[in-house]
Design a protein around this motif. Structure first.
Motif, mmCIF file in Angstrom:
data_model
loop_
_atom_site.group_PDB
_atom_site.id
_atom_site.type_symbol
_atom_site.label_atom_id
_atom_site.label_comp_id
_atom_site.label_asym_id
_atom_site.label_seq_id
_atom_site.Cartn_x
_atom_site.Cartn_y
_atom_site.Cartn_z
ATOM 1 N N ALA A 1 -48.915 -12.837 13.090
ATOM 2 C CA ALA A 1 -49.423 -13.020 14.446
ATOM 3 C C ALA A 1 -49.663 -14.499 14.735
ATOM 4 C CB ALA A 1 -50.703 -12.221 14.646
ATOM 5 N N ALA A 2 -50.110 -15.244 13.745
ATOM 6 C CA ALA A 2 -50.360 -16.675 13.944
ATOM 7 C C ALA A 2 -49.064 -17.439 14.175
ATOM 8 C CB ALA A 2 -51.100 -17.244 12.738
ATOM 9 N N LEU A 3 -47.958 -16.911 13.705
ATOM 10 C CA LEU A 3 -46.669 -17.577 13.889
ATOM 11 C C LEU A 3 -46.052 -17.293 15.257
ATOM 12 C CD1 LEU A 3 -45.088 -16.941 10.377
ATOM 13 C CD2 LEU A 3 -46.068 -19.068 11.228
ATOM 14 N N GLN A 4 -46.548 -16.275 15.960
ATOM 15 C CA GLN A 4 -46.015 -15.917 17.269
ATOM 16 C C GLN A 4 -46.586 -16.850 18.334
ATOM 17 O OE1 GLN A 4 -43.661 -13.599 17.705
ATOM 18 N NE2 GLN A 4 -43.701 -13.187 15.508
ATOM 19 N N PRO A 5 -45.744 -17.278 19.305
ATOM 20 C CA PRO A 5 -46.269 -18.110 20.391
ATOM 21 C C PRO A 5 -47.196 -17.272 21.271
ATOM 22 C CG PRO A 5 -43.949 -17.597 20.768
ATOM 23 C CD PRO A 5 -44.330 -17.051 19.423
#
Length: 155
Positions: free
Chosen positions: A142-146
Motif C-alpha cells: 500500500a505504501a508503494l501505491q500512489p
C-alpha cells in the motif's frame, strides 16, 4: 601344512564397547549372524580409503563393491567411467596392498542404480505466513501505491 588366512577378510570384533548405542551395535555384531554386517562395515571403510585416491572427476562415479579373493570389485555408473577406472587400476591395487589386502586384479561392473543413496533431509513443509506477516506485506504494498488523485505531476 600352513594355515592359510586370507587378508581380504574383515577383522573380528575386538573389545566390548560401552554405552547404550554401542551396546546395540555390539549386540548386532555378536555371533555368526553379524558377519554380513561386519563385512559391510569393513567394505565401506575400505571404500572410504581407496576411492579418494582416484582422480577427482572419477571418484564420485566409482564405489568399492566387494573384495572377492584376490580381486577388488568396483561399481561405476556408466561405461565411460569403466574405462577411466581401468586406467587407475594400478594405483588402487598398490593402495590396497599397502593396507594389507592380498589383491592382484580389479573387476569393474557398470550399474544403472545410484552408487551412493541420496540422503533426504527432513524437510518440513513451508508454513503459511502469519497474520502479522500478511498485514506487513499488505502495508508495504500500500505504501508503494500512489495516493488517489495523484497523477505523479503529469499534466
Amino acid at each position: 601344512m600352513s594355515d592359510f588366512r586370507s587378508r581380504s577378510k574383515p577383522p573380528r570384533a575386538g573389545k566390548s564397547r560401552t554405552g547404550t548405542a554401542t551396546a546395540a551395535l555390539d549386540a548386532a555384531l555378536g555371533g555368526s549372524s553379524a558377519d554380513p554386517i561386519r563385512r559391510a562395515l569393513w567394505l565401506d571403510a575400505l571404500d572410504r580409503r581407496l576411492v579418494p585416491l582416484l582422480p577427482p572427476t572419477l571418484a564420485p562415479h566409482a564405489r568399492l563393491a566387494n573384495v572377492d579373493g584376490n580381486r577388488l570389485v568396483f561399481l561405476v555408473d556408466s561405461p565411460i567411467w569403466h574405462a577411466r577406472l581401468r586406467l587407475s587400476a594400478d594405483v588402487l591395487l598398490d593402495a590396497a596392498r599397502s593396507i594389507g589386502l592380498d589383491v592382484s586384479d580389479i573387476v569393474i561392473r557398470t550399474t544403472t542404480r545410484p552408487l551412493r543413496p541420496e540422503v533426504v533431509a527432513d524437510r518440513a513443509l513451508p508454513t503459511p505466513p502469519s497474520a502479522v506477516a500478511r498485514e506487513a506485506v499488505a502495508a508495504a504494498l500500500a505504501a508503494l501505491q500512489p495516493p488517489d488523485g495523484d497523477d505523479n505531476g503529469k499534466r
